[in-house]
Scaffold this active site. Structure first.
Site, PDB file in Angstrom:
ATOM      1  N   GLU A   1     -11.320  50.853 -24.031  1.00  0.00           N
ATOM      2  CA  GLU A   1     -11.185  51.943 -23.061  1.00  0.00           C
ATOM      3  C   GLU A   1      -9.751  52.061 -22.565  1.00  0.00           C
ATOM      4  O   GLU A   1      -9.234  53.168 -22.369  1.00  0.00           O
ATOM      5  CB  GLU A   1     -12.141  51.721 -21.883  1.00  0.00           C
ATOM      6  CG  GLU A   1     -13.611  51.687 -22.256  1.00  0.00           C
ATOM      7  CD  GLU A   1     -14.073  52.980 -22.901  1.00  0.00           C
ATOM      8  OE1 GLU A   1     -13.535  54.055 -22.558  1.00  0.00           O
ATOM      9  OE2 GLU A   1     -14.976  52.929 -23.769  1.00  0.00           O
TER      10      GLU A   1
ATOM     11  N   ASP B   1      -9.719  51.283 -31.036  1.00  0.00           N
ATOM     12  CA  ASP B   1     -10.138  50.011 -31.640  1.00  0.00           C
ATOM     13  C   ASP B   1      -8.927  49.187 -32.044  1.00  0.00           C
ATOM     14  O   ASP B   1      -8.875  47.966 -31.807  1.00  0.00           O
ATOM     15  CB  ASP B   1     -11.004  50.271 -32.878  1.00  0.00           C
ATOM     16  CG  ASP B   1     -12.417  50.689 -32.539  1.00  0.00           C
ATOM     17  OD1 ASP B   1     -12.793  50.645 -31.350  1.00  0.00           O
ATOM     18  OD2 ASP B   1     -13.159  51.070 -33.468  1.00  0.00           O
TER      19      ASP B   1
END
Length: 410
Positions: A277, A358
């Protein structure tokens, strides 16, 4: 284009959207079961794989039945002029054009939602409960409905009243002024969603001190992402599915962790989820998403301004005279193919952003715990590990699990 031609066009557009969506869903549901990937052998066996497929097929059948019902009802309402009949009926009670439009949309919205309640109820208390996801009770289900009505009336009704007022006062040029106001509202919602709106439905509590909080704070300090607003949401009151999200900017930025996420994952896995995030924030994906949303709203409003005074559009829906609310409904139907194309484009960008987030988590924390977290999240939610490529291209905002694991574990 005359009213009859527009009427046939509306029916054609609605039919195309329905058939296209169901074709993709059919292809996705018919996708064959793969062998259990080596990377998932510790989490997944053939029995769980078959159960996930049963869940996907149950949702497909449900979507087919509920979608067909909605599709047929919409087509009948267009063909027999029911939208126009409702307008004529309400006109006998309300003279003020803005009030008439507001009441009209309230009738359509509430009527549509009441029709959908049996379907929502069945999905929640039969399908989701059968597969072990539903944790809500009947009181919560219907209370959420009532709260949703109130929120829609206050917020949605207020915005709609402002839109209608600008249309009546300014005419065709309303679009850019409402665009500015809508953009301000979008930023406002992003800033205050977790403080003002989310607590209406869920309870938010600060994350308690302990190993998890210490690790989260240590990570955010390491990547120069000062964060004190860490909250836990009681997602388990409705579903066993886990999630986490980030909202706000500057000092108002907050990270919200579902209690189910904390229950199902190790501290390192949760830190990896947070790192993902944070990656969105650092890579400015949130800002890009906000700007993209603003641009889409601007496009929508500009095109709406070209239809808003169309007499034939109102008549195509069964109206006896031009009505802004009829034209807005007709526009939403005609805009759907454009919305679909924009959605595909936005999903492509979103999938790219997910890979980048990611990679950021892997670089600044570690790839393995994020991969483990994704595996648990996917398997526990009975996600499709072998989706059809076309379905992914059109509908997926996140890359399929296997693609993400290849990059994280590679």
């Amino acid at each position: 284009m005359d009213a009859e031609s527009i009427k046939h066009l509306l029916i054609g557009v609605v039919a195309f959207g329905f058939l296209f969506e169901k074709l993709l869903s059919f292809l996705n549901s018919r996708r064959s079961l793969p062998a259990v990937p080596k990377t998932l052998e510790q989490y997944l066996d053939e029995k769980k794989l078959k159960r996930a497929k049963l869940y996907q097929k149950a949702n497909f059948r449900f979507g087919l039945i509920s979608g067909t019902f909605s599709f047929v009802l919409t087509i009948l309402m267009i063909y027999f002029g029911v939208f126009g009949w409702i307008d004529s009926w309400l006109s006998g009670f309300v003279e003020n054009p803005i009030f008439l439009s507001l009441i009209y949309f309230a009738v359509i919205f509430i009527g549509s939602d009441l029709i959908s309640i049996p379907f929502d109820y069945y999905h929640t208390f039969r399908i989701e409960e059968h597969f072990g996801f539903n944790k809500s009770n009947r009181a919560t289900f219907f209370t959420d409905k009532l709260k949703g009505y109130v929120l829609s009336i206050v917020v949605g009704g207020g915005l709609l009243a402002l839109l209608l007022w600008l249309i009546h006062q300014i005419g065709k040029g309303f679009w850019w002024q409402f665009w500015i106001l809508a953009s301000i509202f979008m930023v406002f919602v992003n800033l205050f969603y977790t403080a003002w709106i989310l607590p209406i439905f869920n309870k938010l509590t600060p994350l308690q001190s302990g190993e998890l909080k210490e690790k989260l704070i240590a990570y955010t300090a390491k990547v120069n992402f000062p964060l004190e607003n860490l909250f836990v949401i009681d997602g388990s009151k409705r579903s066993s599915k886990a999630n986490a999200f980030f909202s706000g900017f500057g000092k108002r930025k907050k990270v919200v962790l579902y209690d189910t996420l904390i229950e199902q994952h190790t501290p390192d896995e949760i830190v990896a989820v947070l790192a993902h995030e944070v990656g969105h924030y650092k890579k400015k994906h949130i800002l890009i998403g906000m700007l993209s949303g603003v641009i889409q709203v601007g496009i929508l409003l500009f095109i709406l301004s070209q239809f808003i005074h169309s007499q034939n559009m109102s008549m195509a829906l069964g109206g006896s005279e031009m009505a802004f609310h009829l034209n807005i409904i007709g526009f939403t139907m005609l805009f759907s193919p454009i919305s679909m194309v924009l959605g595909i484009f936005m999903n492509m960008i979103s999938r790219k952003h997910e890979f980048e987030a990611d990679a950021y988590a892997k670089e600044t924390f570690a790839g393995e715990p994020l991969a483990e977290a994704l595996k648990t999240l996917s398997i526990n939610s009975l996600s499709n590990i072998n989706p059809h490529p076309w379905y992914v291209f059109v509908n997926y905002s996140h890359p399929p699990l296997i693609e993400r694991l290849k990059k994280l574990e590679g």
